[in-house]
Enzyme design. Structure first.
Site, PDB file in Angstrom:
ATOM      1  CG  ASP A  62      -1.814   1.159   1.309  1.00 54.40           C
ATOM      2  OD1 ASP A  62      -2.619   1.319   0.383  1.00 54.40           O
ATOM      3  OD2 ASP A  62      -1.696   1.943   2.261  1.00 54.40           O
ATOM      4  CB  THR A  95      -1.852   6.171  -1.872  1.00 50.45           C
ATOM      5  OG1 THR A  95      -1.751   4.760  -1.844  1.00 50.45           O
ATOM      6  CG2 THR A  95      -2.927   6.595  -0.915  1.00 50.45           C
ATOM      7  CB  THR A  96       0.573   3.379  -5.676  1.00 47.57           C
ATOM      8  OG1 THR A  96       0.368   2.703  -4.436  1.00 47.57           O
ATOM      9  CG2 THR A  96       1.934   3.010  -6.216  1.00 47.57           C
ATOM     10  CG  ASP A 389      -6.892   0.904   0.409  1.00 49.19           C
ATOM     11  OD1 ASP A 389      -6.822   1.551   1.470  1.00 49.19           O
ATOM     12  OD2 ASP A 389      -5.935   0.777  -0.379  1.00 49.19           O
TER      13      ASP A 389
END
Ligand code: ADP
Ligand code: MG
Length: 545
Positions: A62, A95-96, A389
């Site tokens: 994550d 997020t990535t 998530d």
């Protein structure tokens, strides 16, 4: 002006980088952070193992978690980490993607800077491009929020993580949980995802993970003589200790006459008896206490057939209050029929080696629990992150009903259309708009790379499909080819994609505009020599550019 002495405004020796050097250094730092998590993107992404100075480890895929755990020093790198955090707190996923995009926007900008395009022009071009990109997203978005769509959304979010082969099973639990807490307010569906409690317990396998319509507390009943099951539970939530108040200063009780011992113990016993009497009189048959319950009190509670649990977490107490309709009571005198909460059943169950309390059939059914099981600590922790998530993205989609094709499909589509748009703008901004289009390709390219596919050929094929009007063409990781994301059900919520693009762009522009990096005083630090470096803290770790 030649010949004049330069005016010194900074202390000698203050670390400072200006102009191109500063810009280049900052861009390198941002790119380095983006590169560090690139390999985790998508279903075939790898994990990172983070080891701290005392040897504790976190294994995660994550982006937000990895960056949070990483010991990042460089001030610009920290700004990028903030992007991940903001993406995580506002939408819970992507997020990535946001970090990789920020790195790529800067990388493309770097090429333009080298060609002599000013950063203001780049920023203007980028702004024009993102406005257009948002319109394209709106136009390409699909609308649906049925359970099948939601399951696909959940599976896509879970697949981005390392949840093994249990996506479908877990996706199902997530959709059930979100459906259970969704409410219609002012003709609009709203989901308060905080009503979904997620707990984890080592042991068993992931397929033992369960969805509970109600709440669970990771505590057993305090006394073996208490009932294991209470039906028609009337629940008292008490946040004070069922103990006799200890004096502040340690007191010594001296009993000179042996017969007084009995008196002394008798008094204590009376106190507990009356405490429990107050509870019994209120009609409660279950006591959930935030603090301790002393042995004697336990004994009397058991005698009255009351199920009691002690040291319940404060956050759980609040959830229990909401779920059962109970009022949290501090003073036992305030306990009454009205302050009790209701549930159909309170039961102690054995989960693995531990006993937990299950509270089901609550007065307010909008409280549910997911209990994660898995072989080890690392497994349950990573599943917890993935489930969180998935809960967020399913909640968003349940509310908005808008999603986009994943697997790099939407990025390819935007890229294609932005290139056409660039031609209509012209001038130097056109270069920046083209750069933006190119930057978006980093998502499908990275997904392909991480899946072990040839990135160049795959991207050529993907572009060709989009040029033919195939909007749903994306990286089919399973088949190692370009495939139809619509048929495969690879969907990302609109809000996640939009937020990732916006926050990546914002930070990229902010970094581009910095052309001077000066070590500043640490706020509140004294004027001591060398104190000037304080504010930059991490500048020492900055590579020399
Ligand atoms: P992020 O932190 O950005 O959410 P992830 O590692 O979760 O990063 O990866 C998300 C990306 O992976 C999204 O672009 C999503 O569409 C894509 N993705 C997820 N599952 C698949 C799949 N089965 N095939 C192709 N792409 C997928
Ligand atoms: Mg994800």
């Amino acid at each position: 002006m030649s010949g004049q002495m330069p005016i010194l405004i900074l202390k000698e020796g203050t670390k400072r980088e200006q102009g191109k050097d500063a810009q280049r250094g900052n861009i390198e730092a941002a790119k380095a952070i983006a590169d560090s998590i690139r390999t985790t993107l998508g279903p075939k992404g790898m994990d990172k193992m983070l080891v701290d100075s005392i040897g504790d480890i976190v294994i995660s895929n994550d982006g937000a978690t990895i960056l949070k755990e990483m010991d990042v020093d460089h001030p610009i790198a920290k700004m990028i980490v903030e992007v991940a955090k903001s993406q995580d707190s506002s939408v819970g996923d992507g997020t990535t993607t946001a970090v990789i995009l920020a790195g790529e926007f800067l990388k493309q900008a770097e090429t333009l800077l080298e060609q002599g395009v000013h950063s203001t022009v780049i920023a203007n071009g980028y702004r024009l491009a993102i406005n257009e990109a948002k319109k394209i997203m709106e136009a390409s978005s699909k609308s649906a929020s049925d359970d099948k769509t939601l399951r696909n959304i959940a599976t896509t979010a879970l697949a981005g993580k390392n949840t093994g082969s249990s996506y479908d099973f877990l996706a199902d639990l997530v959709v059930k949980a979100v459906d259970a807490v969704a409410e219609v307010r002012n003709n609009k569906i709203t989901v308060d995802y905080t009503n979904i409690k997620v707990d984890k317990k080592n042991g068993g396998s992931v397929s033992d993970t369960q969805f509970i319509e109600g709440l669970i507390i990771d505590k057993e009943r305090v006394h073996p003589k208490m009932p294991v099951v209470v039906k028609g539970a009337k629940i008292a939530l008490i946040d004070s200790a069922l103990e006799i108040k200890k004096t502040e200063i340690e007191a010594k009780v001296q009993i000179t006459d042996p017969s007084k011992i009995q008196d002394f113990l008798g008094q204590e016993s009376e106190t507990f008896k009356s405490m429990v009497e107050k509870i019994r009189k209120s009609g409660a048959n279950v006591v959930l206490a935030q603090k301790g319950i002393e042995d004697l009190a336990q004994h009397y509670l058991a005698k009255d057939g009351i199920y009691a649990v002690r040291r319940v977490k404060k956050s759980d107490m609040e959830k229990l209050a909401k779920a059962t309709g109970a009022k949290i009571v501090t003073n036992l005198d305030d306990l009454s029929k009205e302050s009790l909460g209701k549930a159909e059943k309170v039961e102690e169950k054995k989960i693995g080696d531990d006993r937990m309390t299950f509270i089901t059939g609550c007065a307010n059914p909008k409280a549910v629990n997911i209990l994660i099981r898995g072989a080890t600590d690392h497994v349950v922790s990573e599943i917890e992150r993935s489930l969180n998530d998935a809960i967020r993205v399913v909640s968003l989609t349940k509310e908005d009903g808008k999603y986009l094709y994943g697997g790099g499909a939407i990025e390819s589509e935007i890229s294609l259309r932005i290139r056409a748009y660039a031609n209509t703008v012209g001038g130097r901004e056109q270069l920046a708009i083209d750069a933006f289009a190119k930057a978006l390709e980093v998502i499908p390219r990275t997904l392909a790379e991480n899946a072990g596919m040839d990135p160049i050929n795959t991207l050529i094929k993907l572009k060709a499909e989009h040029e033919k009007g195939k909007q749903s063409a994306g990286i089919s990781v399973g088949e190692n080819s370009v495939g139809d994301m619509s048929a495969a059900g690879i969907f990302d919520p609109m809000r996640v994609k939009k937020h990732a693009l916006e926050s990546a762009m914002e930070v990229a522009i902010m970094i581009l505009r910095i052309d001077d990096v000066v070590a500043s005083k640490k706020s509140g630090a004294s004027e001591s020599p060398g104190g000037g470096m304080g504010g930059m803290g991490g500048m020492g770790g900055m590579p020399p550019y």
